[in-house]
Design an enzyme around this catalytic site. Structure first.
Site, PDB file in Angstrom:
ATOM      1  N   TYR A   1       0.814  -1.183   0.026  1.00 12.94           N
ATOM      2  CA  TYR A   1       0.173  -0.101  -0.148  1.00 12.94           C
ATOM      3  C   TYR A   1       1.002   1.251   0.005  1.00 12.94           C
ATOM      4  CZ  TYR A   1      -4.288   2.760   0.679  1.00 12.94           C
ATOM      5  OH  TYR A   1      -5.444   3.316   0.602  1.00 12.94           O
TER       6      TYR A   1
ATOM      7  N   LYS B   1      -2.912   8.447   2.842  1.00 13.47           N
ATOM      8  CA  LYS B   1      -4.255   8.398   3.708  1.00 13.47           C
ATOM      9  C   LYS B   1      -3.665   8.793   5.032  1.00 13.47           C
ATOM     10  CE  LYS B   1      -6.735   6.380   0.722  1.00 13.47           C
ATOM     11  NZ  LYS B   1      -7.829   7.410  -0.056  1.00 13.47           N
TER      12      LYS B   1
HETATM   13  P1  NAD Z   1     -12.708   3.701  -7.973  1.00 12.22           P
HETATM   14  O1  NAD Z   1     -11.351   3.498  -8.901  1.00 12.22           O
HETATM   15  O2  NAD Z   1     -13.997   3.341  -8.348  1.00 12.22           O
HETATM   16  O3  NAD Z   1     -12.608   5.656  -7.435  1.00 12.22           O
HETATM   17  C1  NAD Z   1     -11.535   6.019  -7.617  1.00 12.22           C
HETATM   18  C2  NAD Z   1     -11.781   7.496  -8.183  1.00 12.22           C
HETATM   19  O4  NAD Z   1     -10.847   8.360  -8.292  1.00 12.22           O
HETATM   20  C3  NAD Z   1     -12.565   7.154  -9.571  1.00 12.22           C
HETATM   21  O5  NAD Z   1     -13.651   7.598  -9.840  1.00 12.22           O
HETATM   22  C4  NAD Z   1     -11.362   7.972 -10.583  1.00 12.22           C
HETATM   23  O6  NAD Z   1     -11.762   8.497 -11.732  1.00 12.22           O
HETATM   24  C5  NAD Z   1     -11.093   9.156  -9.338  1.00 12.22           C
HETATM   25  N1  NAD Z   1      -9.741   9.830  -9.671  1.00 12.22           N
HETATM   26  C6  NAD Z   1      -8.416   9.486  -9.866  1.00 12.22           C
HETATM   27  N2  NAD Z   1      -7.862  10.364 -10.288  1.00 12.22           N
HETATM   28  C7  NAD Z   1      -8.492  11.490 -10.464  1.00 12.22           C
HETATM   29  C8  NAD Z   1      -8.426  12.794 -10.845  1.00 12.22           C
HETATM   30  N3  NAD Z   1      -7.295  13.405 -11.323  1.00 12.22           N
HETATM   31  N4  NAD Z   1      -9.642  13.610 -11.141  1.00 12.22           N
HETATM   32  C9  NAD Z   1     -10.819  13.265 -10.636  1.00 12.22           C
HETATM   33  N5  NAD Z   1     -11.151  11.699 -10.219  1.00 12.22           N
HETATM   34  C10 NAD Z   1     -10.045  11.110 -10.080  1.00 12.22           C
HETATM   35  O7  NAD Z   1     -12.139   2.994  -6.736  1.00 12.22           O
HETATM   36  P2  NAD Z   1     -12.679   3.047  -5.069  1.00 12.22           P
HETATM   37  O8  NAD Z   1     -12.226   1.794  -4.499  1.00 12.22           O
HETATM   38  O9  NAD Z   1     -14.395   3.280  -5.394  1.00 12.22           O
HETATM   39  O10 NAD Z   1     -11.854   4.347  -4.482  1.00 12.22           O
HETATM   40  C11 NAD Z   1     -12.590   5.395  -3.891  1.00 12.22           C
HETATM   41  C12 NAD Z   1     -11.943   5.772  -2.541  1.00 12.22           C
HETATM   42  O11 NAD Z   1     -12.086   4.949  -1.626  1.00 12.22           O
HETATM   43  C13 NAD Z   1     -10.664   6.041  -3.020  1.00 12.22           C
HETATM   44  O12 NAD Z   1     -10.048   7.172  -2.174  1.00 12.22           O
HETATM   45  C14 NAD Z   1      -9.830   4.948  -2.174  1.00 12.22           C
HETATM   46  O13 NAD Z   1      -8.551   5.076  -1.843  1.00 12.22           O
HETATM   47  C15 NAD Z   1     -10.906   4.638  -1.171  1.00 12.22           C
HETATM   48  N6  NAD Z   1     -10.734   3.323  -0.571  1.00 12.22           N
HETATM   49  C16 NAD Z   1     -10.968   2.154  -1.372  1.00 12.22           C
HETATM   50  C17 NAD Z   1     -10.985   0.939  -0.783  1.00 12.22           C
HETATM   51  C18 NAD Z   1     -11.074  -0.400  -1.408  1.00 12.22           C
HETATM   52  O14 NAD Z   1     -10.739  -1.292  -1.078  1.00 12.22           O
HETATM   53  N7  NAD Z   1     -11.465  -0.421  -2.601  1.00 12.22           N
HETATM   54  C19 NAD Z   1     -11.042   0.708   0.491  1.00 12.22           C
HETATM   55  C20 NAD Z   1     -10.816   1.857   1.603  1.00 12.22           C
HETATM   56  C21 NAD Z   1     -10.757   3.076   0.735  1.00 12.22           C
HETATM   57  O1  0WE Z   2      -6.926   3.007  -1.572  1.00 10.10           O
HETATM   58  C1  0WE Z   2      -7.116   2.056  -2.204  1.00 10.10           C
HETATM   59  C2  0WE Z   2      -6.734   1.807  -3.637  1.00 10.10           C
HETATM   60  C3  0WE Z   2      -5.969   2.917  -4.214  1.00 10.10           C
HETATM   61  C4  0WE Z   2      -5.298   2.898  -5.299  1.00 10.10           C
HETATM   62  C5  0WE Z   2      -5.220   1.802  -6.565  1.00 10.10           C
HETATM   63  C6  0WE Z   2      -4.653   1.882  -7.579  1.00 10.10           C
HETATM   64  C7  0WE Z   2      -4.819   0.748  -8.510  1.00 10.10           C
HETATM   65  C8  0WE Z   2      -4.170   1.079  -9.839  1.00 10.10           C
HETATM   66  C9  0WE Z   2      -4.526   4.016  -5.830  1.00 10.10           C
HETATM   67  N1  0WE Z   2      -3.818   3.959  -6.896  1.00 10.10           N
HETATM   68  C10 0WE Z   2      -3.896   3.164  -7.695  1.00 10.10           C
HETATM   69  N2  0WE Z   2      -3.104   3.391  -9.088  1.00 10.10           N
HETATM   70  C11 0WE Z   2      -3.218   2.167 -10.024  1.00 10.10           C
HETATM   71  O2  0WE Z   2      -2.461   2.539 -10.986  1.00 10.10           O
HETATM   72  N3  0WE Z   2      -7.255   0.916  -1.575  1.00 10.10           N
HETATM   73  C12 0WE Z   2      -7.757   0.972  -0.042  1.00 10.10           C
HETATM   74  C13 0WE Z   2      -7.581  -0.468  -2.085  1.00 10.10           C
HETATM   75  C14 0WE Z   2      -6.171  -1.187  -1.920  1.00 10.10           C
HETATM   76  O3  0WE Z   2      -5.201  -0.799  -2.927  1.00 10.10           O
HETATM   77  C15 0WE Z   2      -3.982  -1.473  -2.348  1.00 10.10           C
HETATM   78  C16 0WE Z   2      -4.509  -2.379  -1.546  1.00 10.10           C
HETATM   79  C17 0WE Z   2      -5.712  -2.052  -0.958  1.00 10.10           C
HETATM   80  C18 0WE Z   2      -6.648  -2.574   0.136  1.00 10.10           C
HETATM   81  C19 0WE Z   2      -2.756  -1.619  -2.919  1.00 10.10           C
HETATM   82  C20 0WE Z   2      -1.709  -2.339  -2.430  1.00 10.10           C
HETATM   83  C21 0WE Z   2      -2.235  -3.017  -1.242  1.00 10.10           C
HETATM   84  C22 0WE Z   2      -3.412  -3.086  -0.704  1.00 10.10           C
END
Ligand code: NAD
Ligand code: 0WE
Length: 275
Positions: free
Chosen positions: A167, A174
């Protein structure tokens, strides 16, 4: 029995008369989309921003399905694009009751192997800009449109507090996002605007798809969790509803863990270690 909408979220009136902007829907698996459906089912009027051209096709039908009254591009790395999006909100609504920030991105090199060796100055700065400063910048533009009783949320992950393999730079971002949540909450608190974060467990979204070891992380997360289940979209969206509605009164500067209890575990059950 409560009536359900097409999305499966029970209908209610908790968000009736409230209007808000959802930033971060990329597709139907996005956390922002789960939250949007929940808020819609409770009577909220929604506006959406999407990252750019490439996503418009995917996001438009989703926005239409919840009768969105605003739909516009917003690249958070570009001040002019941010200004334009919030200018449209001001023009069309004048006021804003809530903001959902669900945006994060790191270059792939920042998400694997050795943090200290792999992260570059450019990667670090870009990750902080898109994943952290974007919330500060959005909050600063949203606040003048908000009256007392309004609220904002952002999405975070446990990797801010503890080391999670790969991560890496995102964990550092974060941590800064959670600190920013507290400082924004301090500035906007006196205006009656509540600012909080949801720390979700791993969810099967686009952001999770390309992660090496992603599947293992989901199964380990489930085995170690208190509830012995994956984090559900309903749970995350439910907490978003609580924090953004009047039910969330008096909650500010908080980071709420919605992760089936994973964050509370110091040592897993024996069966989790064997599995
Ligand atoms: P997702 O890919 O659906 O959402 C990420 C969003 O970020 C996308 O809509 C993308 O278009 C937007 N984004 C990235 N760069 C951008 C830019 N320059 N301008 C505007 N928008 C931009 O994935 P998600 O999992 O729904 O992620 C949403 C949030 O939740 C993120 O902050 C992620 O870190 C957080 N999160 C995700 C998880 C997980 O396991 N998926 C867990 C905890 C927190
Ligand atoms: O916040 C996230 C994902 C964030 C994310 C994921 C990507 C994948 C593709 C941000 N940037 C990128 N860029 C890319 O090119 N999570 C909480 C989900 C997540 O992502 C991980 C995790 C978990 C959980 C990445 C490594 C290890 C664990």
């Amino acid at each position: 029995m409560s009536e359900e909408t097409q999305s499966g979220f029970p209908k209610g009136k908790l968000m009736r008369g409230k209007r808000g902007l959802i930033m971060g829907v990329a597709n139907k698996k996005s956390i922002a989309w789960g939250i949007a459906q929940q808020l819609h089912a409770q009577g909220a009027e929604l506006g959406f921003t999407y990252q750019g051209e490439a996503l418009e096709k995917r996001v438009r039908p989703l926005a239409e399905s919840v009768d969105a009254s605003m739909f516009m591009p917003c690249d958070v790395s570009d001040d002019a694009s941010m200004d334009a999006a919030f200018a449209t909100v001001k023009e069309q609504w004048g006021e804003l009751d809530f903001l959902v920030h669900s945006i994060g991105f790191a270059g792939a090199d920042g998400l694997k192997g050795s943090f200290v060796e792999n992260v570059t100055r450019e990667n670090f700065a870009m990750t902080m800009d898109i994943s952290v400063f974007s919330f500060v910048a959005a909050a600063n533009r949203a606040a003048p449109l908000m009256k007392p009783g309004s609220a904002m949320i952002t999405m975070t992950y446990l990797g801010s507090e503890r080391v999670i393999p790969n991560y890496n730079v995102m964990g550092v971002a974060k941590a800064a996002l959670e600190a920013s949540t507290r400082y924004i909450a301090r500035d906007l608190g006196p205006k009656g605007i509540r600012v909080n974060a949801i720390s979700a467990g791993p969810m099967r979204t686009l952001a999770m798809a390309g992660i090496s070891g992603g599947r293992g992380m989901l199964s380990t997360g489930k085995a170690w969790s208190l509830l012995k289940e994956d984090t559900s979209m309903e749970g995350v969206a439910g907490s978003a509803l609580w924090l953004l509605s009047d039910l969330g009164r008096s909650v500010a500067g908080e980071v709420v863990h919605v992760d089936a209890g994973f964050h509370a575990v110091g040592m897993p059950d024996e069966d989790a270690l064997k599995g």
